[in-house]
Design an enzyme around this catalytic site. Sequence first.
Site, PDB file in Angstrom:
ATOM      1  N   LYS A  58      13.649 -14.833  13.752  1.00 42.87           N
ATOM      2  CA  LYS A  58      14.479 -15.520  14.749  1.00 42.87           C
ATOM      3  C   LYS A  58      14.896 -16.903  14.236  1.00 42.87           C
ATOM      4  O   LYS A  58      16.055 -17.305  14.369  1.00 42.87           O
ATOM      5  CB  LYS A  58      13.721 -15.642  16.081  1.00 42.87           C
ATOM      6  CG  LYS A  58      13.611 -14.322  16.822  1.00 42.87           C
ATOM      7  CD  LYS A  58      12.630 -14.355  18.000  1.00 42.87           C
ATOM      8  CE  LYS A  58      12.494 -12.939  18.576  1.00 42.87           C
ATOM      9  NZ  LYS A  58      11.526 -12.833  19.686  1.00 42.87           N
ATOM     10  N   GLN A 102       7.174 -16.543  22.462  1.00 43.67           N
ATOM     11  CA  GLN A 102       6.936 -15.198  21.937  1.00 43.67           C
ATOM     12  C   GLN A 102       5.751 -14.545  22.652  1.00 43.67           C
ATOM     13  O   GLN A 102       4.690 -15.168  22.819  1.00 43.67           O
ATOM     14  CB  GLN A 102       6.681 -15.288  20.415  1.00 43.67           C
ATOM     15  CG  GLN A 102       6.567 -13.957  19.719  1.00 43.67           C
ATOM     16  CD  GLN A 102       7.874 -13.156  19.700  1.00 43.67           C
ATOM     17  OE1 GLN A 102       8.962 -13.716  19.740  1.00 43.67           O
ATOM     18  NE2 GLN A 102       7.763 -11.847  19.651  1.00 43.67           N
ATOM     19  N   ASP A 125      15.600 -15.347  26.725  1.00 49.25           N
ATOM     20  CA  ASP A 125      15.049 -13.985  26.734  1.00 49.25           C
ATOM     21  C   ASP A 125      15.504 -13.232  27.993  1.00 49.25           C
ATOM     22  O   ASP A 125      15.402 -12.008  28.046  1.00 49.25           O
ATOM     23  CB  ASP A 125      13.513 -14.044  26.761  1.00 49.25           C
ATOM     24  CG  ASP A 125      12.878 -13.818  25.407  1.00 49.25           C
ATOM     25  OD1 ASP A 125      13.460 -13.056  24.614  1.00 49.25           O
ATOM     26  OD2 ASP A 125      11.796 -14.378  25.164  1.00 49.25           O
TER      27      ASP A 125
HETATM   28  N1  GUN Z   1       7.670  -9.839  22.080  1.00 47.67           N
HETATM   29  C1  GUN Z   1       8.213  -8.648  21.755  1.00 47.67           C
HETATM   30  N2  GUN Z   1       9.542  -8.663  22.031  1.00 47.67           N
HETATM   31  C2  GUN Z   1       9.819  -9.890  22.531  1.00 47.67           C
HETATM   32  C3  GUN Z   1      11.010 -10.507  22.972  1.00 47.67           C
HETATM   33  O1  GUN Z   1      12.099  -9.940  22.981  1.00 47.67           O
HETATM   34  N3  GUN Z   1      10.881 -11.791  23.389  1.00 47.67           N
HETATM   35  C4  GUN Z   1       9.688 -12.440  23.419  1.00 47.67           C
HETATM   36  N4  GUN Z   1       9.662 -13.693  23.873  1.00 47.67           N
HETATM   37  N5  GUN Z   1       8.564 -11.898  23.011  1.00 47.67           N
HETATM   38  C5  GUN Z   1       8.633 -10.622  22.566  1.00 47.67           C
END
Ligand code: GUN
Length: 290
Positions: A58, A102, A125
């Site tokens: 990311k 995350q 998100d």
């Molecule tokens: N953990 C697994 N997928 C995601 C996601 O799309 N966003 C976040 N914040 N954590 C995750």
Amino acid sequence: MERVKTGLIIDGKKISAEVRAELKNEVVYLIENKGITPGLAVVLVGENPASKVYVRNKTKACEEAGIRSFQHTLPEETTEAELVSLVEKLNNSPEVHGILVQLPLPAQIDDEKILELISPKKDVDGFHPYNMGRLMVGNPLLQPCTPFGIMRLLESTGIDPSGKEAVVIGRSNIVGKPMAMMLLRRNATVTICHSKTKDLAEKVRSADIVVAAIGRANFVKGDWIKEGAVVIDVGMNKLPDGKLTGDVDFEGASLKASHITPVPGGVGPMTIAMLLKNTVEAAKKAAGLI
Ligand code: GUN
């Protein structure tokens, strides 16, 4: 010899590269003409190896698009109060337009509490109940990245979901539920299936659009797929030999589907692209540009 149908594969890598290239241009415009550099804060707590890889990807994708990234790496033993204090700081920082914490978080921290603390305007998100609710009432602000990316993949096929039978397998807050709402907004007739669904195969056989988000390798069989259906595979399952495979029997489903996403290279690359898109949108909204 068998021939691969033209246009069968939905190339998520290519489409995500297109989205990222569009965003890169937009970021240049925002920096040069509006004095705004979109910024994304990514928070990683603890040592989950998969999370570390996701966060690295990311951050890298942000940099490539010209988006500023602020990475916060906290130790496994971080208290909830410490994380609350960081999120509050990020909520108040004018340089931060998007906040991503995350998941999963360590056991001592309540995920829901943290997600609800993130300002809905910075919730790139799309997991905050406010943003979920906005999607449900049909007036979304920021939408969850994976289903948002899938809508973009569907668009690329030129197939309009309106009036189509869509079957979503999986009811998570991250994929299944928001996916169903997005398809409904596009006037599909949506069925959400899950582990307690009876006659799943029959439900899938009726579907013009199938979205599989189950988390079990090759769970959806080729002979469940209706002739000409669009098949979207959200699965990312690691086989004992280390190979990555989806939730759908790709070979079998390919014989029936008009379009299908591969794993890897289908849905996966779209998630990050839409995260960047949400960050740029959040920055534009914060500046009153949209
Ligand atoms: N953990 C697994 N997928 C995601 C996601 O799309 N966003 C976040 N914040 N954590 C995750």
